[in-house]
Design a protein around this motif. Sequence first.
Motif, PDB file in Angstrom:
ATOM      1  N   VAL A 134       0.842  -1.191   0.000  1.00  0.00           N
ATOM      2  CA  VAL A 134       0.000   0.000   0.000  1.00  0.00           C
ATOM      3  C   VAL A 134       0.877   1.241   0.000  1.00  0.00           C
ATOM      4  N   GLY A 135       0.771   2.045  -1.058  1.00  0.00           N
ATOM      5  CA  GLY A 135       1.535   3.275  -1.132  1.00  0.00           C
ATOM      6  C   GLY A 135       1.068   4.269  -0.084  1.00  0.00           C
ATOM      7  N   LEU A 136       2.020   4.874   0.627  1.00  0.00           N
ATOM      8  CA  LEU A 136       1.678   5.761   1.738  1.00  0.00           C
ATOM      9  C   LEU A 136       2.320   7.131   1.631  1.00  0.00           C
ATOM     10  N   GLY A 137       2.923   7.435   0.457  1.00  0.00           N
ATOM     11  CA  GLY A 137       3.559   8.731   0.329  1.00  0.00           C
ATOM     12  C   GLY A 137       4.398   8.826  -0.932  1.00  0.00           C
ATOM     13  N   PRO A 138       5.272   9.802  -1.021  1.00  0.00           N
ATOM     14  CA  PRO A 138       6.138   9.973  -2.187  1.00  0.00           C
ATOM     15  C   PRO A 138       6.945   8.700  -2.457  1.00  0.00           C
ATOM     16  N   ALA A 139       7.065   8.343  -3.742  1.00  0.00           N
ATOM     17  CA  ALA A 139       7.733   7.097  -4.146  1.00  0.00           C
ATOM     18  C   ALA A 139       7.094   5.878  -3.488  1.00  0.00           C
ATOM     19  N   GLY A 140       5.861   6.031  -3.026  1.00  0.00           N
ATOM     20  CA  GLY A 140       5.168   4.936  -2.362  1.00  0.00           C
ATOM     21  C   GLY A 140       5.591   4.721  -0.927  1.00  0.00           C
ATOM     22  N   GLU A 141       6.472   5.575  -0.412  1.00  0.00           N
ATOM     23  CA  GLU A 141       7.067   5.383   0.906  1.00  0.00           C
ATOM     24  C   GLU A 141       6.349   6.204   1.972  1.00  0.00           C
ATOM     25  N   LEU A 142       6.309   5.678   3.186  1.00  0.00           N
ATOM     26  CA  LEU A 142       5.741   6.406   4.311  1.00  0.00           C
ATOM     27  C   LEU A 142       6.750   7.486   4.737  1.00  0.00           C
ATOM     28  N   ARG A 143       6.644   8.658   4.120  1.00  0.00           N
ATOM     29  CA  ARG A 143       7.531   9.780   4.434  1.00  0.00           C
ATOM     30  C   ARG A 143       6.966  11.044   3.800  1.00  0.00           C
ATOM     31  N   TYR A 144       7.590  12.170   4.152  1.00  0.00           N
ATOM     32  CA  TYR A 144       7.309  13.434   3.482  1.00  0.00           C
ATOM     33  C   TYR A 144       8.252  13.588   2.285  1.00  0.00           C
ATOM     34  N   PRO A 145       7.889  14.380   1.285  1.00  0.00           N
ATOM     35  CA  PRO A 145       8.766  14.568   0.110  1.00  0.00           C
ATOM     36  C   PRO A 145       9.878  15.575   0.404  1.00  0.00           C
ATOM     37  N   VAL A 190      -3.838 -12.707   0.748  1.00  0.00           N
ATOM     38  CA  VAL A 190      -2.755 -11.774   0.486  1.00  0.00           C
ATOM     39  C   VAL A 190      -2.179 -11.255   1.797  1.00  0.00           C
ATOM     40  N   LYS A 191      -0.935 -10.815   1.716  1.00  0.00           N
ATOM     41  CA  LYS A 191      -0.300 -10.103   2.820  1.00  0.00           C
ATOM     42  C   LYS A 191      -0.204  -8.628   2.444  1.00  0.00           C
ATOM     43  N   LEU A 192      -0.406  -7.758   3.415  1.00  0.00           N
ATOM     44  CA  LEU A 192      -0.202  -6.339   3.195  1.00  0.00           C
ATOM     45  C   LEU A 192       1.252  -5.978   3.459  1.00  0.00           C
ATOM     46  N   ALA A 193       1.694  -4.903   2.812  1.00  0.00           N
ATOM     47  CA  ALA A 193       3.066  -4.428   3.008  1.00  0.00           C
ATOM     48  C   ALA A 193       3.084  -2.918   2.864  1.00  0.00           C
ATOM     49  N   ALA A 194       4.114  -2.298   3.398  1.00  0.00           N
ATOM     50  CA  ALA A 194       4.318  -0.858   3.247  1.00  0.00           C
ATOM     51  C   ALA A 194       5.817  -0.596   3.182  1.00  0.00           C
ATOM     52  N   LYS A 195       6.167   0.502   2.537  1.00  0.00           N
ATOM     53  CA  LYS A 195       7.585   0.801   2.292  1.00  0.00           C
ATOM     54  C   LYS A 195       8.044   1.980   3.140  1.00  0.00           C
ATOM     55  N   VAL A 196       9.212   1.816   3.761  1.00  0.00           N
ATOM     56  CA  VAL A 196       9.848   2.861   4.561  1.00  0.00           C
ATOM     57  C   VAL A 196      11.190   3.182   3.932  1.00  0.00           C
ATOM     58  N   SER A 197      11.521   4.454   3.853  1.00  0.00           N
ATOM     59  CA  SER A 197      12.735   4.884   3.163  1.00  0.00           C
ATOM     60  C   SER A 197      13.970   4.749   4.050  1.00  0.00           C
ATOM     61  N   GLY A 198      15.018   4.167   3.500  1.00  0.00           N
ATOM     62  CA  GLY A 198      16.287   4.041   4.224  1.00  0.00           C
ATOM     63  C   GLY A 198      17.119   5.300   4.061  1.00  0.00           C
ATOM     64  N   ILE A 199      16.865   6.299   4.889  1.00  0.00           N
ATOM     65  CA  ILE A 199      17.570   7.584   4.768  1.00  0.00           C
ATOM     66  C   ILE A 199      18.872   7.487   5.548  1.00  0.00           C
ATOM     67  N   HIS A 200      19.947   7.316   4.812  1.00  0.00           N
ATOM     68  CA  HIS A 200      21.227   6.975   5.423  1.00  0.00           C
ATOM     69  C   HIS A 200      22.151   8.156   5.633  1.00  0.00           C
ATOM     70  N   TRP A 201      21.949   9.267   4.883  1.00  0.00           N
ATOM     71  CA  TRP A 201      22.862  10.383   5.006  1.00  0.00           C
ATOM     72  C   TRP A 201      22.572  11.176   6.283  1.00  0.00           C
ATOM     73  N   TRP A 202      23.653  11.589   6.945  1.00  0.00           N
ATOM     74  CA  TRP A 202      23.637  12.283   8.242  1.00  0.00           C
ATOM     75  C   TRP A 202      23.148  11.383   9.372  1.00  0.00           C
ATOM     76  N   TYR A 203      23.122  10.079   9.130  1.00  0.00           N
ATOM     77  CA  TYR A 203      22.685   9.166  10.186  1.00  0.00           C
ATOM     78  C   TYR A 203      23.655   9.170  11.367  1.00  0.00           C
ATOM     79  N   LYS A 204      24.938   9.316  11.078  1.00  0.00           N
ATOM     80  CA  LYS A 204      25.941   9.276  12.150  1.00  0.00           C
ATOM     81  C   LYS A 204      26.238  10.674  12.703  1.00  0.00           C
TER      82      LYS A 204
END
Length: 364
Positions: A188-199, A299-313
Amino acid sequence: MQTPTLVTVRTQKDKMLANYVPVYVMLPLGVITPNNVFENKEEIEKQLKQLKAADVDGVMLDVWWGIIESNGPKQYDWSAYRSLFQIVQKCGLKLQAIMSFHQCGGNVGDIVNIPIPKWVLDVGETNPDIFYTTLSGERDKEYISVGLDHKPLFGRRTAIEMYSDFMKSFRENMSDFLESGMIMDIEVGLGPAGELRYPSYQENKGWVFPGIGEFQCYDKYLKADFKEAARQAGHSDWELPDNAGVYNDKPDSTGFFKSTGTYLTDKGKFFLTWYSNKLLFHGDQILDEANKIFRGCKVKLAAKVSGIHWWYKTENHAAELTAGYYNLNDRDGYRPIARMLSRHYAILNFTCIEMRDSEQSARC
């Protein structure tokens, strides 16, 4: 956004083992054209047979809202997708279907342009606040703002009702594929690029890696929501951030994210909690609708979360915060998302997990 899939060949003996990993291959973003035509049927069927011969389990594809409901509210045309699904079934493959409520175009890997339905964009012509908005007033038309989740501005329907109606129509028109078990998963798409996030980091808005991105909550609906939340908390004087920088800033160059910045204050913590919770509630409500609609299906439901890696450390995790993931060294921003998905028995699809720290700069 199209995510490449690594295809591995397994023998039938391998498949008999208890815990083999099923392999699905992403179909081209434009396999159904923006005009809702299934072109190159023979070539697609040939390629699908090759995948089957390589022992691939199935395919994954976007089911674009902007294609299916393009002619007007509740005017759904599933004919091209049904033709494609029939060929997938004929080739003996399974299917993972993505309910794509976002625009295709402007993200990494986007090679075609499929906007959200024109009649929705027309609403935005007279009321641009239906779209995510930056502090400077720039709009993003890839996905409707979460501030519209319960505003009946689309032919007397709210955004949540439009997504729900689309999924209901999908179930009704694809019932034979659902009942046969050919369709395995519904992402289930939940945001930009189908990901649960803000653009927060859009290349078509000038963002370049590793910019921190921008908060996307300055449309009139989210502004009013924040003001009411602040009032109820006894802080009527609090406003949305005006010191968080722009798309390509680095964290330390902003008043919000610097080492002694606003994000560490009570006001900053209140804002970040509100900002991330709006996203969490958005996903929760749509998945609640999906669970009711597909109840009884195999069916199984799924959702996508973005792996935002920059500035993580860094201490501030700036890029995650602008995207809506309130994750800090002493605060787990992903556990609430995982709990929400778990409540709906949904799979968490996490992007960029295959990347290595050494592949990127910017404190990844």
